[in-house]
Design a protein around this motif. Structure first.
Motif, PDB file in Angstrom:
ATOM      1  N   VAL A   1       3.006  -0.858   5.698  1.00 39.33           N
ATOM      2  CA  VAL A   1       1.794  -0.960   6.507  1.00 39.33           C
ATOM      3  C   VAL A   1       1.612  -2.418   6.932  1.00 39.33           C
ATOM      4  O   VAL A   1       1.698  -3.332   6.108  1.00 39.33           O
ATOM      5  N   VAL A   2       1.373  -2.632   8.217  1.00 38.73           N
ATOM      6  CA  VAL A   2       1.093  -3.946   8.772  1.00 38.73           C
ATOM      7  C   VAL A   2      -0.236  -3.861   9.521  1.00 38.73           C
ATOM      8  O   VAL A   2      -0.467  -2.915  10.282  1.00 38.73           O
TER       9      VAL A   2
ATOM     10  N   ARG B   1       0.832  -1.208   0.000  1.00 35.02           N
ATOM     11  CA  ARG B   1       0.000   0.000   0.000  1.00 35.02           C
ATOM     12  C   ARG B   1       0.866   1.257   0.000  1.00 35.02           C
ATOM     13  O   ARG B   1       1.991   1.262   0.510  1.00 35.02           O
ATOM     14  N   GLY B   2       0.349   2.318  -0.581  1.00 36.31           N
ATOM     15  CA  GLY B   2       1.068   3.575  -0.596  1.00 36.31           C
ATOM     16  C   GLY B   2       1.013   4.269   0.752  1.00 36.31           C
ATOM     17  O   GLY B   2      -0.002   4.203   1.451  1.00 36.31           O
ATOM     18  N   VAL B   3       2.099   4.928   1.121  1.00 36.81           N
ATOM     19  CA  VAL B   3       2.190   5.680   2.376  1.00 36.81           C
ATOM     20  C   VAL B   3       2.568   7.112   2.053  1.00 36.81           C
ATOM     21  O   VAL B   3       3.572   7.362   1.374  1.00 36.81           O
ATOM     22  N   VAL B   4       1.756   8.057   2.535  1.00 39.71           N
ATOM     23  CA  VAL B   4       1.964   9.482   2.275  1.00 39.71           C
ATOM     24  C   VAL B   4       1.898  10.227   3.592  1.00 39.71           C
ATOM     25  O   VAL B   4       1.069   9.893   4.462  1.00 39.71           O
ATOM     26  N   THR B   5       2.758  11.219   3.767  1.00 38.84           N
ATOM     27  CA  THR B   5       2.689  12.081   4.940  1.00 38.84           C
ATOM     28  C   THR B   5       2.495  13.529   4.523  1.00 38.84           C
ATOM     29  O   THR B   5       2.942  13.949   3.459  1.00 38.84           O
TER      30      THR B   5
ATOM     31  N   TRP C   1      -0.237  10.939   8.789  1.00 38.09           N
ATOM     32  CA  TRP C   1       0.145   9.746   8.048  1.00 38.09           C
ATOM     33  C   TRP C   1      -1.105   9.161   7.408  1.00 38.09           C
ATOM     34  O   TRP C   1      -2.168   9.121   8.023  1.00 38.09           O
ATOM     35  N   MET C   2      -0.961   8.682   6.191  1.00 37.82           N
ATOM     36  CA  MET C   2      -2.090   8.042   5.523  1.00 37.82           C
ATOM     37  C   MET C   2      -1.591   6.884   4.678  1.00 37.82           C
ATOM     38  O   MET C   2      -0.484   6.934   4.136  1.00 37.82           O
ATOM     39  N   HIS C   3      -2.401   5.829   4.619  1.00 34.62           N
ATOM     40  CA  HIS C   3      -2.118   4.795   3.622  1.00 34.62           C
ATOM     41  C   HIS C   3      -3.260   4.754   2.628  1.00 34.62           C
ATOM     42  O   HIS C   3      -4.414   5.079   2.948  1.00 34.62           O
ATOM     43  N   VAL C   4      -2.907   4.396   1.395  1.00 32.61           N
ATOM     44  CA  VAL C   4      -3.842   4.474   0.275  1.00 32.61           C
ATOM     45  C   VAL C   4      -3.673   3.224  -0.578  1.00 32.61           C
ATOM     46  O   VAL C   4      -2.747   2.423  -0.386  1.00 32.61           O
ATOM     47  N   GLU C   5      -4.563   3.056  -1.537  1.00 35.11           N
ATOM     48  CA  GLU C   5      -4.511   1.879  -2.394  1.00 35.11           C
ATOM     49  C   GLU C   5      -3.178   1.805  -3.147  1.00 35.11           C
ATOM     50  O   GLU C   5      -2.612   2.830  -3.521  1.00 35.11           O
ATOM     51  N   PRO C   6      -2.675   0.585  -3.358  1.00 33.46           N
ATOM     52  CA  PRO C   6      -1.400   0.430  -4.063  1.00 33.46           C
ATOM     53  C   PRO C   6      -1.405   1.149  -5.401  1.00 33.46           C
ATOM     54  O   PRO C   6      -2.350   1.041  -6.191  1.00 33.46           O
ATOM     55  N   GLY C   7      -0.355   1.914  -5.636  1.00 29.74           N
ATOM     56  CA  GLY C   7      -0.185   2.588  -6.913  1.00 29.74           C
ATOM     57  C   GLY C   7      -0.932   3.896  -7.074  1.00 29.74           C
ATOM     58  O   GLY C   7      -0.781   4.566  -8.102  1.00 29.74           O
TER      59      GLY C   7
ATOM     60  N   LEU D   1      -0.238  -0.435  11.467  1.00 34.97           N
ATOM     61  CA  LEU D   1       1.060   0.062  11.896  1.00 34.97           C
ATOM     62  C   LEU D   1       1.832   0.567  10.683  1.00 34.97           C
ATOM     63  O   LEU D   1       1.871  -0.094   9.645  1.00 34.97           O
ATOM     64  N   PHE D   2       2.469   1.724  10.849  1.00 35.19           N
ATOM     65  CA  PHE D   2       3.405   2.231   9.853  1.00 35.19           C
ATOM     66  C   PHE D   2       4.809   1.901  10.361  1.00 35.19           C
ATOM     67  O   PHE D   2       5.346   2.599  11.219  1.00 35.19           O
ATOM     68  N   LEU D   3       5.381   0.825   9.834  1.00 40.64           N
ATOM     69  CA  LEU D   3       6.683   0.361  10.299  1.00 40.64           C
ATOM     70  C   LEU D   3       7.764   0.729   9.304  1.00 40.64           C
ATOM     71  O   LEU D   3       7.529   0.680   8.081  1.00 40.64           O
ATOM     72  N   PRO D   4       8.961   1.073   9.791  1.00 45.97           N
ATOM     73  CA  PRO D   4      10.085   1.195   8.854  1.00 45.97           C
ATOM     74  C   PRO D   4      10.206  -0.091   8.037  1.00 45.97           C
ATOM     75  O   PRO D   4      10.173  -1.197   8.586  1.00 45.97           O
TER      76      PRO D   4
END
Length: 321
Positions: A138-139, A47-51, A103-109, A164-167
């Protein structure tokens, strides 16, 4: 992004939009049961991660998204949409603020197009938008999980579980210590059971939030203007959406599930009858058997027996007609 967890024994790669992580690790129903019982984790590192960072971040985002976030407290999870000018869903955002950044996660791509839009709307606001997908994974931990959260990790706590937003460099070590692993098919089965729509699955180019039951979930009706608000207000106050999301119990005797796009018709009309909708997601559930989400015309009776292709389907109401 290809997950390093795909190299683990038993990992079967997912396909389509979920390519890059495991569909399952050898036992789909065991993985579902583990998640339902509050154990295990799901690798969502594709998944995409954007801040968004900066002192104006919440006030600025409030102007662009469908959710009320001006007073979003640190650690409080929420979700939001970005709509087109005509009110159609373009992006789905799963958000949390850590006190310094959203922090946000979004659909892949989808993060590239999202960031391009956000950058075009910065104007004089003190914000910085960053793609963190290469650095963070993202976990998902299911509801009830007692798995330890690493110090400093950003967490979205929701009734459905924790994101979770993990390194990304820590992903393998964390997974090794907090198994059992479950694949995205198990995650999808529980999502469908919970009637939770997903961008690109339950949406197409003309989907509006009302059709999916997202008013009050990802759309706040008592906030200021944002792109697409006119459509949201008009449909909410003056009309009804043209389609509605339904949950389907599928005939368990069929070997093959009706896939996304399979026409939905009235059972009384037979498989050659008039199409009234289509399957959006179909899965096999560890307790319910084959189930699906579908979009159908609003005026389909809530007690109507349906056909998904050639498969008998009994519906449960998700969005009222």
């Amino acid at each position: 992004m290809k997950s390093p967890l795909l190299s683990l024994p038993g990992a079967v790669p997912a396909e389509g939009r979920d390519e890059g992580v495991a569909a399952h690790y050898g036992d789909l129903f065991r993985e579902q049961r583990a998640l339902a019982d509050g154990s295990g984790l799901v690798d969502l590192s594709h998944r995409g991660v954007v801040t968004v960072t900066g002192s104006d971040r919440l006030a600025w985002l409030h102007l662009l998204i469908t959710q009320h976030v001006t007073a979003l407290a640190p650690g409080q999870a929420t979700e939001a949409l970005i709509l087109s000018a005509n009110g159609h869903i373009e992006h789905a955002l799963y958000l949390v603020d850590d006190g310094e950044s959203v922090w946000m996660h979004v659909e892949p791509g989808t993060q590239g197009d999202l960031i391009a839009y956000l950058e075009s709307m910065k104007f004089f606001y003190r914000v910085e938008v960053a793609d963190r997908t290469e650095d963070y994974a993202v976990v998902y931990l299911p509801a009830g999980s007692i798995a330890e959260v690493p110090d400093g990790a950003v967490v979205r706590e929701t009734p459905h579980g924790r994101d979770l937003f993990l390194p990304r460099a820590d992903l393998e070590a964390y997974a090794a210590g907090h198994g059992p692993l479950a694949g995205v098919l198990a995650h999808e089965a529980l999502r469908v059971e919970a009637h939770r729509p997903r961008l690109g699955f339950e949406t197409d180019h003309r989907t509006i939030p009302h059709e999916l039951g997202l008013i009050g979930v990802a759309v706040h009706l008592q906030k200021g203007c944002y792109r697409g608000q006119e459509t949201v207000a008009r449909v909410h106050n003056l009309g009804k959406p043209p389609r509605r999301l339904v949950f389907l119990h599928l005939d368990g005797s069929e070997v093959v599930l009706p896939g996304p796009g399979t026409p939905v018709r009235l059972a009384s009309d037979g498989p050659e009858g008039r199409q009234l909708g289509f399957i959006t997601t179909s899965v096999r559930h560890h307790e319910l058997g084959p189930i699906a989400l579908a979009l159908v015309k609003r005026n389909v009776a809530v007690d109507a027996e349906l056909l998904a292709g050639d498969t008998a389907a009994a519906q449960e109401t998700v969005v009222e007609p």
